[in-house]
Design a protein around this motif. Structure first.
Motif, PDB file in Angstrom:
ATOM      1  N   PHE A   1      -2.638  47.764   4.523  1.00 39.05           N
ATOM      2  CA  PHE A   1      -2.547  48.709   3.423  1.00 39.05           C
ATOM      3  C   PHE A   1      -3.954  48.986   2.892  1.00 39.05           C
ATOM      4  N   GLY A   2      -4.188  50.231   2.486  1.00 36.26           N
ATOM      5  CA  GLY A   2      -5.477  50.590   1.929  1.00 36.26           C
ATOM      6  C   GLY A   2      -5.394  51.898   1.177  1.00 36.26           C
ATOM      7  N   HIS A   3      -6.514  52.348   0.656  1.00 34.04           N
ATOM      8  CA  HIS A   3      -6.558  53.648   0.002  1.00 34.04           C
ATOM      9  C   HIS A   3      -6.400  54.730   1.061  1.00 34.04           C
ATOM     10  N   TYR A   4      -5.732  55.845   0.680  1.00 33.67           N
ATOM     11  CA  TYR A   4      -5.408  56.860   1.680  1.00 33.67           C
ATOM     12  C   TYR A   4      -6.642  57.449   2.355  1.00 33.67           C
ATOM     13  N   GLU A   5      -7.812  57.354   1.727  1.00 35.87           N
ATOM     14  CA  GLU A   5      -9.030  57.883   2.346  1.00 35.87           C
ATOM     15  C   GLU A   5      -9.680  56.890   3.299  1.00 35.87           C
ATOM     16  N   THR A   6      -9.206  55.650   3.310  1.00 35.20           N
ATOM     17  CA  THR A   6      -9.760  54.637   4.212  1.00 35.20           C
ATOM     18  C   THR A   6      -9.292  54.923   5.637  1.00 35.20           C
ATOM     19  N   PRO A   7     -10.120  54.704   6.653  1.00 35.30           N
ATOM     20  CA  PRO A   7      -9.705  55.004   8.030  1.00 35.30           C
ATOM     21  C   PRO A   7      -8.454  54.227   8.447  1.00 35.30           C
ATOM     22  N   THR A   8      -7.601  54.900   9.196  1.00 30.71           N
ATOM     23  CA  THR A   8      -6.431  54.226   9.745  1.00 30.71           C
ATOM     24  C   THR A   8      -6.861  53.307  10.883  1.00 30.71           C
ATOM     25  N   VAL A   9      -6.020  52.316  11.168  1.00 30.52           N
ATOM     26  CA  VAL A   9      -6.332  51.322  12.193  1.00 30.52           C
ATOM     27  C   VAL A   9      -5.106  51.160  13.079  1.00 30.52           C
ATOM     28  N   ALA A  10      -5.268  51.305  14.377  1.00 23.68           N
ATOM     29  CA  ALA A  10      -4.135  51.199  15.297  1.00 23.68           C
ATOM     30  C   ALA A  10      -3.737  49.756  15.561  1.00 23.68           C
ATOM     31  N   ALA A  11      -4.698  48.828  15.481  1.00 22.95           N
ATOM     32  CA  ALA A  11      -4.433  47.413  15.758  1.00 22.95           C
ATOM     33  C   ALA A  11      -5.473  46.570  15.039  1.00 22.95           C
ATOM     34  N   LEU A  12      -5.156  45.317  14.833  1.00 22.57           N
ATOM     35  CA  LEU A  12      -6.081  44.423  14.131  1.00 22.57           C
ATOM     36  C   LEU A  12      -7.404  44.300  14.870  1.00 22.57           C
ATOM     37  N   GLU A  13      -7.356  44.435  16.195  1.00 20.05           N
ATOM     38  CA  GLU A  13      -8.587  44.326  16.976  1.00 20.05           C
ATOM     39  C   GLU A  13      -9.588  45.430  16.646  1.00 20.05           C
ATOM     40  N   GLY A  14      -9.106  46.519  16.005  1.00 21.65           N
ATOM     41  CA  GLY A  14      -9.996  47.607  15.659  1.00 21.65           C
ATOM     42  C   GLY A  14     -10.761  47.407  14.364  1.00 21.65           C
ATOM     43  N   LEU A  15     -10.505  46.321  13.649  1.00 20.35           N
ATOM     44  CA  LEU A  15     -11.206  46.055  12.392  1.00 20.35           C
ATOM     45  C   LEU A  15     -12.643  45.630  12.662  1.00 20.35           C
ATOM     46  N   ALA A  16     -13.572  46.127  11.857  1.00 19.56           N
ATOM     47  CA  ALA A  16     -14.978  45.735  11.979  1.00 19.56           C
ATOM     48  C   ALA A  16     -15.697  46.050  10.676  1.00 19.56           C
ATOM     49  N   ASN A  17     -16.468  45.086  10.205  1.00 16.62           N
ATOM     50  CA  ASN A  17     -17.300  45.269   9.012  1.00 16.62           C
ATOM     51  C   ASN A  17     -16.480  45.732   7.802  1.00 16.62           C
ATOM     52  N   VAL A  18     -15.373  45.042   7.563  1.00 18.95           N
ATOM     53  CA  VAL A  18     -14.509  45.365   6.431  1.00 18.95           C
ATOM     54  C   VAL A  18     -14.082  44.070   5.739  1.00 18.95           C
ATOM     55  N   ARG A  19     -13.557  44.236   4.530  1.00 18.09           N
ATOM     56  CA  ARG A  19     -12.999  43.110   3.776  1.00 18.09           C
ATOM     57  C   ARG A  19     -11.478  43.237   3.782  1.00 18.09           C
ATOM     58  N   VAL A  20     -10.824  42.144   4.142  1.00  9.45           N
ATOM     59  CA  VAL A  20      -9.365  42.155   4.255  1.00  9.45           C
ATOM     60  C   VAL A  20      -8.796  41.046   3.379  1.00  9.45           C
ATOM     61  N   ALA A  21      -7.888  41.420   2.482  1.00  7.97           N
ATOM     62  CA  ALA A  21      -7.241  40.441   1.616  1.00  7.97           C
ATOM     63  C   ALA A  21      -5.971  39.928   2.282  1.00  7.97           C
ATOM     64  N   VAL A  22      -5.790  38.614   2.257  1.00  6.12           N
ATOM     65  CA  VAL A  22      -4.602  37.971   2.820  1.00  6.12           C
ATOM     66  C   VAL A  22      -4.164  36.842   1.898  1.00  6.12           C
ATOM     67  N   GLN A  23      -2.914  36.461   2.059  1.00  4.98           N
ATOM     68  CA  GLN A  23      -2.444  35.291   1.325  1.00  4.98           C
ATOM     69  C   GLN A  23      -2.866  34.028   2.073  1.00  4.98           C
ATOM     70  N   HIS A  24      -3.468  33.092   1.342  1.00  2.75           N
ATOM     71  CA  HIS A  24      -3.933  31.864   1.965  1.00  2.75           C
ATOM     72  C   HIS A  24      -2.751  31.095   2.566  1.00  2.75           C
ATOM     73  N   ALA A  25      -2.919  30.672   3.801  1.00  3.97           N
ATOM     74  CA  ALA A  25      -1.945  29.860   4.543  1.00  3.97           C
ATOM     75  C   ALA A  25      -0.717  30.650   4.973  1.00  3.97           C
TER      76      ALA A  25
END
Length: 566
Positions: free
Chosen positions: A116-140
């Protein structure tokens, strides 16, 4: 997000409160989980455990003859307590690591994550496409475990305790993406009013959602599995799914009024509700009885040959590439088949039917190429193409002929894609009122939660919903309740032979009455003779479509019909 629900079976009076394990007896089953994971499990405004998992856990405990105690707190603490044997059961996503650590039940649900992100943020087809970004996740949680294993260079993980908070961090601009379960993500967007936050990826991390039991308790796992099977058979699990997850209004955030205990003799239902129940039972029985003669018959040709997998075959891959080029070059054509009010014979609109003149194979019918797009999970490209052209035609109709609608077939699973829903809304512009989406269920809904989230958004823009081919595919009363359509469209297979079939007449009458009780207009397609048209009119059917009314025609001919009607 990993779901934790601590259910401690102790004294019944303590069954709805957070209770220490020391208070639990040998006759209790302790369920642990997250105190803020609506609508799955959470602590409500009155301090009581509630949610889909909680209610399902109560059913399991009752089936096992135990008293449930719910100990909801922080997710990570629940995992630690489960590993130490301080609680008995925690619902969570399956993973190979968790299967090694705990005893896992049979799946309760299949669930997905999304970025999930702001609508202006680039879409991502797969997790492998992430680079140089900050991603929030729930710990554990499962997202955290997956990103740890992926270890993408330049990707910074921001770990927090609460899964809904990951989306709020996106809204505040503190991270670029939140990797969260789709149900939790859409719930957070709706309940917290997170404007501009959307799903920017397809469904990711499809996982089984299970009950995990404390280590070394195979008998407990076997008991939970047996209880789940009984709850499936008696319909209780399905009822809870509809209440909590299949109904977009059931968010679990507001305190809910609990139902009073069911008396030994239930009061009689109001006449209207009783009628709906009878009609529903008739529909279910009738449709099941005649399903064998309604099933599609195999026909020659590539598009209708059953496949073991969803991926297109070698020949289909060429057709798929050519079809995508035709869409990009605006080369697909379409016809319009009029829909009329059976009482007044006035035009209500038309169904848009796609056509393709292939450069090598000649004129192709939809059955020759639409299934190829469906198998490739690319049908949304054609849907958007048809919406844009259909709305453009609607704008060209004379003002005196309105209100009219143009109906476009959409797979139920199309509406699980929030980006496609956004594009449909954008394409309709100020003409949403002239668009009706005829939802077909060519396959079982993969993500009913996402479909349920899409419906109110579409309706806010005036877009109507019709359930197409009712009774012929995977249509069910569960999905009928979930979709709450403005129109219910009876499948042509029931209309075609109704004058010669008493059973078909009974099913069509029941469908008409059920649709009206639920506040929907009822349409019949495939009307091929005047006698059938008269019968449907006398039975109370509202809308008609078929060869006796008009065959599919070019848009210009439909425009002439509108002018002649005026």
């Amino acid at each position: 997000m990993a779901l934790t629900l601590a259910l401690t079976i102790a004294v019944p009076a303590a069954a709805d409160t957070a209770t220490s394990s020391a208070e639990a007896s040998r006759d209790s089953l302790r369920f642990g989980g997250d105190a803020n994971y609506a609508p799955y499990h959470f602590i409500d405004a009155n301090g009581r455990a509630d949610g889909f998992d909680v209610e399902l856990a109560r059913g399991i405990a009752a089936d096992l003859g135990l008293d449930p105690v719910f100990e909801l707190g922080e997710w990570e603490a629940a995992l630690e307590r489960l590993a130490r044997g301080e609680i008995d059961v925690v619902p969570m996503f399956w993973s190979a690591e968790r299967e090694r650590r705990y005893g896992l039940s049979e799946p309760i649900l299949l669930r997905h994550h999304a970025l999930f992100g702001h609508y202006e943020t680039p879409t991502v087809a797969a997790l492998e496409g992430l680079a140089n970004v900050r991603v929030a996740v729930q710990h554990a949680g499962l997202a955290w475990e997956t990103m740890q294993e992926l270890a993408r260079p330049g990707v910074t993980l921001v770990e927090i305790d609460n899964e809904s908070e990951t989306l709020e961090m996106v809204a505040r601009g503190e991270v670029d993406y939140a990797l969260a379960p789709t149900g939790i993500g859409y719930h957070a967007i709706q309940q917290s009013g997170l404007r501009g936050i959307v799903a920017l990826s397809p469904p990711l991390l499809e996982r089984k959602y299970v009950f995990a039991a404390r280590p070394g308790q195979p008998a407990l796992v076997a008991g939970i599995n047996a209880s789940l099977e009984r709850l499936r058979r008696n319909g209780e699990q399905n009822r809870l799914y509809i209440e909590w997850l299949g109904n977009p209004a059931a968010t679990g955030v507001e305190p809910r009024r609990r139902a009073a205990p069911v008396p030994a003799v239930a009061p009689a239902a109001p006449p209207a509700l009783a009628a709906v129940a009878v009609l529903a039972a008739l529909l279910v029985a009738g449709i099941a009885l005649f399903a064998w003669r309604r099933r599609p018959r195999p026909t020659a040709g590539r598009a209708t040959t059953p496949r073991a997998a969803d991926a297109p075959g070698t020949d289909d891959a060429l057709i798929l590439a050519e079809l995508r080029e035709a869409i990009a070059r605006q080369e697909l054509d379409f016809a319009l088949q009029p829909k009329i009010d059976l009482r007044s014979s006035r035009l209500l609109g038309a169904e848009l039917l796609v056509r393709w003149r292939h450069p090598r194979l000649g004129a192709l019918e939809p059955d020759d190429f639409v299934p190829i797009l469906e198998r490739a999970r690319a049908i949304g490209e054609m849907t958007l193409y048809l919406v844009r052209h259909g709305v453009a035609k609607c704008r060209s109709w004379p003002d005196s002929a309105r209100p009219l609608h143009i109906a476009i077939n959409v797979s139920a699973n199309d509406l699980a894609d929030p980006r496609l829903v956004d594009a449909i809304i954008e394409a309709s512009g100020e003409q949403g009122h002239c668009l009706m989406l005829e939802i077909t269920e060519t396959e079982v809904m993969r993500e009913p939660e996402r479909v349920a989230e899409a419906l109110p958004r579409l309706r806010r823009h005036g877009i109507g919903i019709s359930v197409d081919d009712f009774g012929a595919g995977h249509s069910s009363l569960v999905n009928l309740r979930r979709l709450a359509p403005e129109e219910l469209k009876i499948d042509r297979s029931f209309v075609h032979a109704l004058r010669a079939s008493r059973s078909d007449r009974a099913i069509v009458r029941a469908t008409i009455d059920l649709g009206h009780e639920l506040g929907a207009s009822v349409a019949a397609e495939g009307i091929e003779d005047e006698a059938t048209r008269r019968w449907l009119l006398e039975a109370g059917c509202d809308v008609g479509q078929g060869f006796v009314i008009a065959r599919p025609m070019p848009p210009d001919e439909f425009l002439e019909l509108l002018r002649a009607q005026d």
